[in-house]
Design a protein around this motif. Structure first.
Motif, PDB file in Angstrom:
ATOM      1  N   THR A   1       0.859  -1.091   0.123  1.00 31.91           N
ATOM      2  CA  THR A   1       0.043   0.018  -0.042  1.00 31.91           C
ATOM      3  C   THR A   1       0.891   1.245  -0.138  1.00 31.91           C
ATOM      4  O   THR A   1       2.111   1.279   0.996  1.00 31.91           O
TER       5      THR A   1
ATOM      6  N   ILE B   1       1.836   5.008   0.630  1.00 27.70           N
ATOM      7  CA  ILE B   1       1.424   6.095   1.775  1.00 27.70           C
ATOM      8  C   ILE B   1       2.569   7.319   1.733  1.00 27.70           C
ATOM      9  O   ILE B   1       3.607   6.865   1.548  1.00 27.70           O
TER      10      ILE B   1
ATOM     11  N   THR C   1       1.060   5.907  11.419  1.00 29.17           N
ATOM     12  CA  THR C   1      -0.282   6.228  11.213  1.00 29.17           C
ATOM     13  C   THR C   1      -0.934   5.116  10.199  1.00 29.17           C
ATOM     14  O   THR C   1      -2.057   4.740  10.770  1.00 29.17           O
ATOM     15  N   ALA C   2      -0.162   4.230   9.586  1.00 33.97           N
ATOM     16  CA  ALA C   2      -0.843   3.341   8.904  1.00 33.97           C
ATOM     17  C   ALA C   2      -1.194   2.205   9.833  1.00 33.97           C
ATOM     18  O   ALA C   2      -2.066   1.446   9.697  1.00 33.97           O
TER      19      ALA C   2
ATOM     20  N   THR D   1      -0.395  12.366   7.370  1.00 35.14           N
ATOM     21  CA  THR D   1      -0.061  11.549   6.552  1.00 35.14           C
ATOM     22  C   THR D   1      -1.327  11.118   5.320  1.00 35.14           C
ATOM     23  O   THR D   1      -2.366  11.594   5.407  1.00 35.14           O
TER      24      THR D   1
ATOM     25  N   VAL E   1      -2.529   8.709   1.803  1.00 40.35           N
ATOM     26  CA  VAL E   1      -2.639   7.614   1.245  1.00 40.35           C
ATOM     27  C   VAL E   1      -2.859   7.758  -0.269  1.00 40.35           C
ATOM     28  O   VAL E   1      -3.483   8.650  -0.672  1.00 40.35           O
TER      29      VAL E   1
ATOM     30  N   TYR F   1      -4.936  10.975   5.347  1.00 39.82           N
ATOM     31  CA  TYR F   1      -5.554  10.121   6.402  1.00 39.82           C
ATOM     32  C   TYR F   1      -6.231  11.017   7.635  1.00 39.82           C
ATOM     33  O   TYR F   1      -5.851  11.729   8.046  1.00 39.82           O
TER      34      TYR F   1
END
Lengths: 72, 72, 72, 72, 72, 72, 72, 72, 72, 72, 72, 72
Positions: B10, B12, B30-31, C6, C8, C68
């Motif tokens: 993914t 980011i 954060t992920a 952050t 994505v 995010y």
């Protein structure tokens, strides 16, 4: 691809001790547990691990294309 | 990567006013609030903003690799 | 991009029988049904189908950048 | 980037004996002597020289983005 | 590079639990045990492993440039 | 590259009816009329025109590296 | 390109709220205030911002080719 | 990759009249005669020769990753 | 490439004050002092240094392909 | 693409003084005079000429995909 | 390129035992036996064979651009 | 490649429901109906369609190299 459809591409790595094709199918099969409408794949990268001086596993990075489902 | 595991990648973008490393860790942290089993990262792009003729922030685009969890 | 945010990036393919711009907006509009805080797009690939010796549809692959959301 | 602004991108190589970040800031600081409205940077390439079997300098190639100033 | 010298480029991956710079220096230091006349490095790829939702190690792929030694 | 110097890279296309080398030197020579401290070139692209089924001109796209002059 | 001419390529980002073509022309028009003899453009990158789930602006990165003017 | 290990990447072309997998294993097996600690491979290029209008051999270019052995 | 042969590719930079061709041959000639069975070259990068506003040296980065010698 | 079909990809440059879309359709229309079964296009490159400080023409390089016709 | 012309690009490999330029001209000359209206070339790849530790032949891969002839 | 020969490269997509190798051979076999002197292939892209959550077909994009026949 037809009409006004929208598609999502997601990146996934399938692995197999046996063959490149099985690694591709493992990736698709695993993704299908949580994603619907898978339509195509693109091979992005092919690598693997070595053990006893032979290819011990194949790791195939794919992009999977799936049709965005209106009812999703 | 071992066995028949499948992995998801993914993309980011982490940011930090302090350093490249902190931007990487901000992205991972954060992920991790919504993704489990994060295993590796690949830096795809490094850029940032300028203020007062100095780097004011670092923006690091990463691919995060996570092991697809059988129970997910 | 500012502060410690952050972002994505997600890859999506929009299609349109009419124009490149409409294909971009179809992709964004469809993605917005399930994704919040879309901030920017990057065109990755442009292709299309041919019918009767004319471009019959445009297929635009985009990366969408979204902030995010802390509360997500 | 907002409105109908136009931006120029210029390629510059900053060097530092100390760190990657200092090389980035040296490039920006030097460019700022002759260029106004610097807004962002993109790292294009990272290399360096070796002396006594250690990294002796970092050479960071950047693209600098600057807002074209109407009054320029 | 000057005169009629010839240079060899060799690809090497340095790792460090601490920082990108240390990973670069670990690669150079290890290579220097068996290679002489190392002159420059180029960063090809930057990645790392994740543990406890933080960057646990940095893996920096470098090309090392070394002057081919006439007496070698 | 040494010390804390900063370098600028500028893209230029040299042409010649005679040879690739002359096209490179034409580009450098023309650039030198307005730019000082030219230190290196990198060939980015090589193309040319065809006339009478022979290469009629060579067009070489270069990046020129020049040392940013403190007094400039 | 003909004869022994030399050309310069400069990178510029045009923006428009309306269309890709207008972004290209905005970039060319702005560049033309300070640069003469613009001859061609190459589209390097296409991106944009999103507002209200629609493309709100197009940002087109171009390389502009201009003939180096002997009298410049 | 773990700890402070260093790895070397070497480029090699394996061939086989039979299959892609055999070409990969031929390359690894040959390299193993003179290189120890082979850990992974990355496929860089896939090509082959044609005879009698069929693929007559597969030529697979790999990068092999090997752990630099402290005692080497 | 024929049969079940294996080939190694090694990266090398040849330089010459005279011409691109001589830089290629200098690289091959130097490599041949320590490597046997050189079969082909691929030009990866072409650059050079500038002195007195002329190309002062050509630096050609090559990959050299050599047949792995069973008896090695 | 379905079954055991084979497809050919051919590279073509369409031009238009009016728009990107018209350049695409000009390329397809011209190719259709001598090629049958055109099925899709991929945009490879977008450039154009400048006159009077505006885009004077669009030049779109496409790959056209066509189904190899068994009876051809 | 002017007006509404359409151009075809075809990929060809010229070889020469003598020089890069001769390899380019051999490719153009051979293509001209069956193709009309050749207008430009782009060098895609440069490689060669080695014999007696010298470059024995140059192999230059070109794209040739030709104007599609209305009467064709 | 030897002597002063010239080669043409043509891009083709082979498909197979069975395997990657069969897709390659289908492409070569189909091309051979209208092209002579096929000498080598290069795999450019590998993708496929998905049906019932398995790879349903392989689509392999190749460049085929063929020797330009003097008598053609």
């Amino acid at each position: 691809m037809t009409g006004q459809n929208t598609y999502v591409k997601t990146e996934i790595v399938g692995t197999s001790d046996v063959s490149i094709s099985e690694a591709i199918n493992n990736a698709i099969g695993t993704a299908a547990r949580s994603l619907r409408n898978l339509e195509w794949f693109e091979v992005i990268e092919l690598r693997g691990s070595i053990r006893d001086n032979k290819a011990a596993s194949y790791q195939v990075t794919l992009k999977l294309g799936l049709r965005y489902d209106a009812g999703a």
